[in-house]
Design a protein around this motif. Structure first.
Motif, short mmCIF file in Angstrom:
data_model
loop_
_atom_site.label_atom_id
_atom_site.label_comp_id
_atom_site.label_asym_id
_atom_site.label_seq_id
_atom_site.Cartn_x
_atom_site.Cartn_y
_atom_site.Cartn_z
N ASP A 104 -2.40 -3.92 7.09
CA ASP A 104 -2.45 -4.10 5.63
C ASP A 104 -1.79 -5.39 5.16
OD1 ASP A 104 0.25 -3.63 5.90
OD2 ASP A 104 0.30 -1.87 4.58
N GLY A 105 -1.44 -6.26 6.06
CA GLY A 105 -0.78 -7.50 5.71
C GLY A 105 0.68 -7.53 6.13
N SER A 106 1.23 -6.35 6.40
CA SER A 106 2.63 -6.30 6.85
C SER A 106 2.85 -5.23 7.92
CB SER A 106 3.56 -6.02 5.66
OG SER A 106 3.24 -4.78 5.05
N GLN A 107 2.07 -4.16 7.90
CA GLN A 107 2.24 -3.08 8.86
C GLN A 107 0.89 -2.67 9.45
OE1 GLN A 107 4.30 -0.32 6.13
NE2 GLN A 107 6.08 -0.48 7.49
N LEU A 108 0.97 -2.10 10.65
CA LEU A 108 -0.23 -1.65 11.35
C LEU A 108 -0.24 -0.13 11.40
CD1 LEU A 108 -2.76 -2.12 13.10
CD2 LEU A 108 -1.23 -2.33 15.08
N PHE A 109 -1.39 0.46 11.04
CA PHE A 109 -1.55 1.91 11.06
C PHE A 109 -2.70 2.29 11.99
CE2 PHE A 109 0.20 0.72 6.97
CZ PHE A 109 1.29 1.57 6.86
N ILE A 110 -2.59 3.49 12.56
CA ILE A 110 -3.63 4.01 13.44
C ILE A 110 -4.05 5.39 12.98
CG2 ILE A 110 -1.99 5.00 15.11
CD1 ILE A 110 -3.95 4.12 17.33
N LYS A 111 -5.33 5.68 13.03
CA LYS A 111 -5.82 7.01 12.70
C LYS A 111 -6.94 7.39 13.68
CE LYS A 111 -9.65 6.37 9.50
NZ LYS A 111 -10.26 6.78 8.26
N PRO A 112 -7.08 8.69 13.92
CA PRO A 112 -6.19 9.78 13.51
C PRO A 112 -4.76 9.57 14.03
CG PRO A 112 -8.23 10.60 14.50
CD PRO A 112 -8.17 9.15 14.78
N ASP A 113 -3.82 10.30 13.43
CA ASP A 113 -2.42 10.09 13.79
C ASP A 113 -2.08 10.60 15.19
OD1 ASP A 113 -2.54 12.79 13.32
OD2 ASP A 113 -1.27 12.75 11.54
N THR A 114 -3.04 11.27 15.83
CA THR A 114 -2.82 11.74 17.20
C THR A 114 -3.33 10.74 18.25
OG1 THR A 114 -4.95 12.92 17.10
CG2 THR A 114 -2.95 14.16 16.53
N THR A 115 -3.91 9.63 17.79
CA THR A 115 -4.48 8.64 18.70
C THR A 115 -3.38 7.87 19.42
OG1 THR A 115 -6.33 8.36 17.15
CG2 THR A 115 -6.07 6.70 18.87
N LYS A 116 -3.57 7.63 20.71
CA LYS A 116 -2.62 6.82 21.46
C LYS A 116 -2.64 5.39 20.93
CE LYS A 116 -2.89 9.46 25.79
NZ LYS A 116 -3.21 9.40 27.24
N SER A 117 -1.47 4.80 20.81
CA SER A 117 -1.37 3.46 20.20
C SER A 117 -1.15 2.34 21.21
CB SER A 117 -0.23 3.44 19.17
OG SER A 117 1.01 3.74 19.79
N GLN A 118 -1.20 2.64 22.50
CA GLN A 118 -1.02 1.61 23.50
C GLN A 118 -2.09 0.53 23.35
OE1 GLN A 118 -1.18 2.98 27.55
NE2 GLN A 118 -0.57 1.01 28.41
N GLY A 119 -1.67 -0.72 23.24
CA GLY A 119 -2.61 -1.83 23.09
C GLY A 119 -3.13 -2.01 21.69
N ALA A 120 -2.60 -1.27 20.71
CA ALA A 120 -3.14 -1.33 19.35
C ALA A 120 -2.95 -2.70 18.72
CB ALA A 120 -2.48 -0.26 18.49
N ARG A 121 -1.75 -3.26 18.84
CA ARG A 121 -1.50 -4.56 18.23
C ARG A 121 -2.34 -5.65 18.92
NH1 ARG A 121 2.62 -4.49 14.64
NH2 ARG A 121 2.71 -6.77 14.64
N PHE A 122 -2.53 -5.50 20.20
CA PHE A 122 -3.39 -6.41 20.94
C PHE A 122 -4.80 -6.40 20.37
CE2 PHE A 122 -6.42 -7.23 24.31
CZ PHE A 122 -5.94 -8.39 24.90
N ASP A 123 -5.35 -5.22 20.20
CA ASP A 123 -6.73 -5.09 19.73
C ASP A 123 -6.91 -5.57 18.29
OD1 ASP A 123 -7.87 -4.19 22.06
OD2 ASP A 123 -7.67 -2.07 21.57
N ILE A 124 -5.98 -5.26 17.42
CA ILE A 124 -6.17 -5.59 16.00
C ILE A 124 -6.09 -7.08 15.74
CG2 ILE A 124 -3.76 -5.37 15.26
CD1 ILE A 124 -6.86 -4.10 13.35
N PHE A 125 -5.29 -7.81 16.54
CA PHE A 125 -5.10 -9.23 16.27
C PHE A 125 -5.90 -10.16 17.19
CE2 PHE A 125 -1.00 -7.46 14.65
CZ PHE A 125 -1.24 -7.75 13.32
N THR A 126 -6.07 -9.79 18.44
CA THR A 126 -6.65 -10.73 19.40
C THR A 126 -8.09 -11.10 19.10
OG1 THR A 126 -5.24 -9.84 21.13
CG2 THR A 126 -7.15 -11.12 21.83
N TRP A 127 -8.94 -10.10 18.94
CA TRP A 127 -10.38 -10.37 18.83
C TRP A 127 -10.73 -11.01 17.50
CZ3 TRP A 127 -10.66 -10.23 23.62
CH2 TRP A 127 -10.03 -9.22 24.37
N GLN A 128 -10.05 -10.62 16.44
CA GLN A 128 -10.32 -11.28 15.16
C GLN A 128 -9.87 -12.73 15.21
OE1 GLN A 128 -8.18 -12.39 12.47
NE2 GLN A 128 -6.32 -12.07 13.69
N TYR A 129 -8.81 -13.03 15.99
CA TYR A 129 -8.35 -14.41 16.10
C TYR A 129 -9.40 -15.27 16.80
CZ TYR A 129 -5.74 -18.60 17.08
OH TYR A 129 -5.36 -19.92 17.15
N PHE A 130 -9.95 -14.79 17.91
CA PHE A 130 -10.97 -15.56 18.60
C PHE A 130 -12.18 -15.81 17.71
CE2 PHE A 130 -9.16 -14.34 22.89
CZ PHE A 130 -8.77 -15.63 23.19
#
Length: 273
Positions: free
Chosen positions: A105-131
Motif C-alpha cells: 500500500d506504499g508503506s506496508q505489505l499485506f497477504i491474503k488469505p491470512d493463512t497463506t505462507k508469506s515466504q518470498g512475499a517481499r521478493f515477489d511483490i517488488f522484483t517482477w514489477q521492478y524488471f
C-alpha cells in the motif's frame, strides 16, 4: 543451485526500488562528469536516451498499469499471476493464479488469505514489477553512470554503460549493472549485474553475475514493453552463458485504480519479514 543464486541476485534490486523517493514532480537526474553548465555526461545521456525511447514521459503520465506474468526457472513454473502497479512504483498488487494476493500500500505489505505462507512475499511483490518498470527508472535519484566499452550481444555490438549507486542508496549501494542498448531500436536490450545483498562482498558477488534480456517488444498506447524476459549466467569475458529462466508478459493495460485497490484487503495479514 544456479537458479537459487539468480533469484537471490534479483532481490537486491528491490532495495533500490523501495528506498527511492517518489515524487510527483519530474525525477532529478544525477549529473556526473558534466560537460558544461546544465549538461550531462555521455553516460547519463545514454540512460536518458533509453528512457526517452521507451516513452518515459508518456508512461509516467499514466496512473497505473497491469500485466500478466508466467515465469519459469529450470523448466518449472515459478509464478503465474497478474501484477498491478502505480507507474511510479509506489504501490503494487500481485494476484496469483493460486488465489492468493499480495498488496503493497506504499508503506506496508499485506497477504491474503491470512493463512497463506508469506515466504518470498517481499521478493515477489517488488522484483517482477521492478524488471517491468526498469526502463523508466534508470535515472532515479542516487544513480551514477559511466560509459563502458561496446560489448557483444549475440552477433551484434552494442553500446553499454555501467550503473552504480551513491552511498546509502538502497540496501546494496556496492552493486552495479551493465546496461546494453539495442543500436537499431534504441531500447533496453539487457542488463547484467552483481549482488552484494546480505553482506556478500563485492569480490564474492562478482563470481556470480547474471543478466536479464528483454525481447519481443510490443507497443501499448504508443509505449514499448518487452513481452519476453530471459535470465542468463553472465561474465565480462564471455558475455551471456547458460539460460536460467524465462518470463512471458501479456495483457498489458493502463487503468485508473479505485481508491481501495491498493489498500489492505479483508482477511489479510501484515507481512513483516
Amino acid at each position: 543451485m544456479k537458479t537459487f543464486f539468480l533469484l537471490f541476485s534479483i532481490f537486491t534490486i528491490i532495495g533500490c526500488n523501495q528506498t527511492t523517493k517518489i515524487a510527483e514532480e519530474k525525477i532529478p537526474v544525477e549529473k556526473n562528469n558534466g560537460i558544461g553548465d546544465g549538461a550531462v555526461s555521455p553516460a547519463v545521456a545514454f540512460a536518458q536516451n533509453i528512457e526517452n525511447n521507451h516513452q518515459k514521459e508518456k508512461f509516467m503520465e499514466k496512473e497505473a498499469v497491469s500485466f500478466d506474468i508466467n515465469l519459469k526457472f529450470g523448466g518449472q513454473t515459478r509464478l503465474q499471476g497478474k501484477i498491478s502497479m502505480l507507474t511510479n512504483s509506489s504501490k503494487v498488487r500481485l494476484d496469483k493464479k493460486d488465489g492468493s494476493s499480495l498488496i503493497y500500500d506504499g508503506s506496508q505489505l499485506f497477504i491474503k488469505p491470512d493463512t497463506t505462507k508469506s515466504q518470498g512475499a517481499r521478493f515477489d511483490i517488488f522484483t517482477w514489477q521492478y524488471f517491468f518498470a526498469m526502463p523508466y527508472k534508470l535515472t532515479d535519484p542516487g544513480t551514477i553512470w559511466n560509459m563502458e566499452d561496446p560489448a557483444q550481444f549475440k552477433a551484434q555490438e552494442m553500446e553499454t554503460a555501467k550503473l552504480s549507486f551513491e552511498e546509502n542508496t538502497g540496501d546494496s549501494p556496492d552493486d552495479w549493472y551493465l546496461v546494453y542498448q539495442n543500436p537499431d531500436t534504441k531500447l533496453l536490450q539487457a542488463a547484467s549485474y552483481i549482488v552484494t545483498f546480505g553482506g556478500t562482498s563485492v569480490e564474492k558477488a562478482q563470481e556470480e553475475p547474471h543478466a536479464i534480456v528483454y525481447n519481443n517488444y510490443k507497443n501499448v498506447e504508443g509505449i514499448p514493453f518487452a513481452t519476453n524476459w530471459v535470465f542468463y549466467n553472465w561474465n565480462k569475458k564471455d558475455g551471456f552463458g547458460d539460460q536460467l529462466g524465462e518470463a512471458s508478459i501479456s495483457n498489458i493495460e493502463f487503468f485508473k485504480a479505485d481508491e481501495d485497490y491498493f489498500a489492505k484487503p479483508e482477511h489479510s495479514r501484515l507481512v513483516k519479514e
